[in-house]
Design an enzyme around this catalytic site. Sequence first.
Site, mmCIF file in Angstrom:
data_model
loop_
_atom_site.group_PDB
_atom_site.id
_atom_site.type_symbol
_atom_site.label_atom_id
_atom_site.label_comp_id
_atom_site.label_asym_id
_atom_site.label_seq_id
_atom_site.Cartn_x
_atom_site.Cartn_y
_atom_site.Cartn_z
ATOM 1 N N LYS A 54 -43.597 -26.204 -29.731
ATOM 2 C CA LYS A 54 -42.568 -25.630 -30.610
ATOM 3 C C LYS A 54 -42.770 -26.125 -32.035
ATOM 4 C CE LYS A 54 -39.333 -25.352 -26.758
ATOM 5 N NZ LYS A 54 -38.198 -25.966 -26.069
ATOM 6 N N GLN A 98 -34.263 -30.858 -25.925
ATOM 7 C CA GLN A 98 -35.178 -30.541 -24.826
ATOM 8 C C GLN A 98 -34.613 -31.073 -23.506
ATOM 9 O OE1 GLN A 98 -38.108 -28.643 -25.092
ATOM 10 N NE2 GLN A 98 -37.973 -28.691 -22.862
ATOM 11 N N ASP A 121 -31.108 -22.313 -29.096
ATOM 12 C CA ASP A 121 -31.519 -22.145 -27.693
ATOM 13 C C ASP A 121 -30.553 -21.205 -26.969
ATOM 14 O OD1 ASP A 121 -33.897 -23.246 -26.840
ATOM 15 O OD2 ASP A 121 -33.074 -25.259 -26.518
#
Length: 293
Positions: A54, A98, A121
């Site tokens: 990412k 994460q 997200d």
Amino acid sequence: MEYNILDGKATAAAIRAEIKQEVEDILKNGGRRPSLTAILVGDNPASCTYVANKEKACADAGFTSEVKRFSSEISEEELLDEVRKINADDSVDGLIVQLPLPKHIDEKKVIETISPSKDVDGFHPISAGKMMVGEDTFLPATPMGITTLLKRYGVKTSGKHCVVLGRSNIVGRPISNMLSQKGEPGDCTVTICHSRTKDIETFTRSADIIIAAIGIPHFVKADMVKEGAVIVDVGINSIPDATRKSGYRLVGDVDFENVAPKCSYITPVPGGVGPMTIASLMINTLKAYKKRF
Ligand code: NAD
């Protein structure tokens, strides 16, 4: 049957180039770079790889990106404080944490502490709720990557029977919702199958579109699929492979070799949904930036 590959790698590269161009235009007009911050707790190798990918994609597109790394010993309260600090930092547009987090930290609490305006997200209940009622919001990256891929390949979904395998909050449930909504891609008749579904083949055999997101290597076999089906394989599973230097290789939830010849379209693993997930995260970060300026 002559099948078509839904090439996520190439499509994601095209999207990333478009985003890069947009960032250059923003900078030319005196704007600042969009910015993404990722929180990484501990040293889970898969998580480290995802975050590194990412970060690289962001840097390539001209975003500012930062990874805040914390030891797996960090307390829940300390981590929540870090999230609050980033929420309050005006120079950050998007924030991702994460997953998974260490067991002593409540993931739900952490996700709910992220400001919905930075929730790129799309995991915050406010984002999920808005998606559910069809309001503009940050869509979760993997389902958004799937619909973007179908759209870019012109795969028609209206009136089609879509069978989703898996009901997780990050893939199965949101993609089921998105494909049942009005519009293209959408307007599907959706069946959700999960670990308690009986006679799963009876559903998959009648599917025009199968989205496999369960995490079992080669679960979907050729005799479970009808001729001409569209297959989206979300699974990323590592299986032993003595012919590889690493000793393993990545495969999806679909027995690609035997299933592909029956399909009209199919995603490979790797190079299918994975790269589209990162591209979607970048689309969301740019969106978060634009919402603020
Ligand atoms: P999860 O473990 O949270 O959920 C798995 C789902 O599969 C559950 O809902 C469960 O009910 C269902 N399931 C389990 N066994 C089943 C069975 N025998 N029959 C039918 N359903 C069954 O998984 P997840 O986070 O949704 O991820 C699924 C897979 O997708 C994993 O391989 C993961 O690595 C991969 N993944 C890929 C991406 C990407 O970017 N490509 C993103 C997220 C997840």
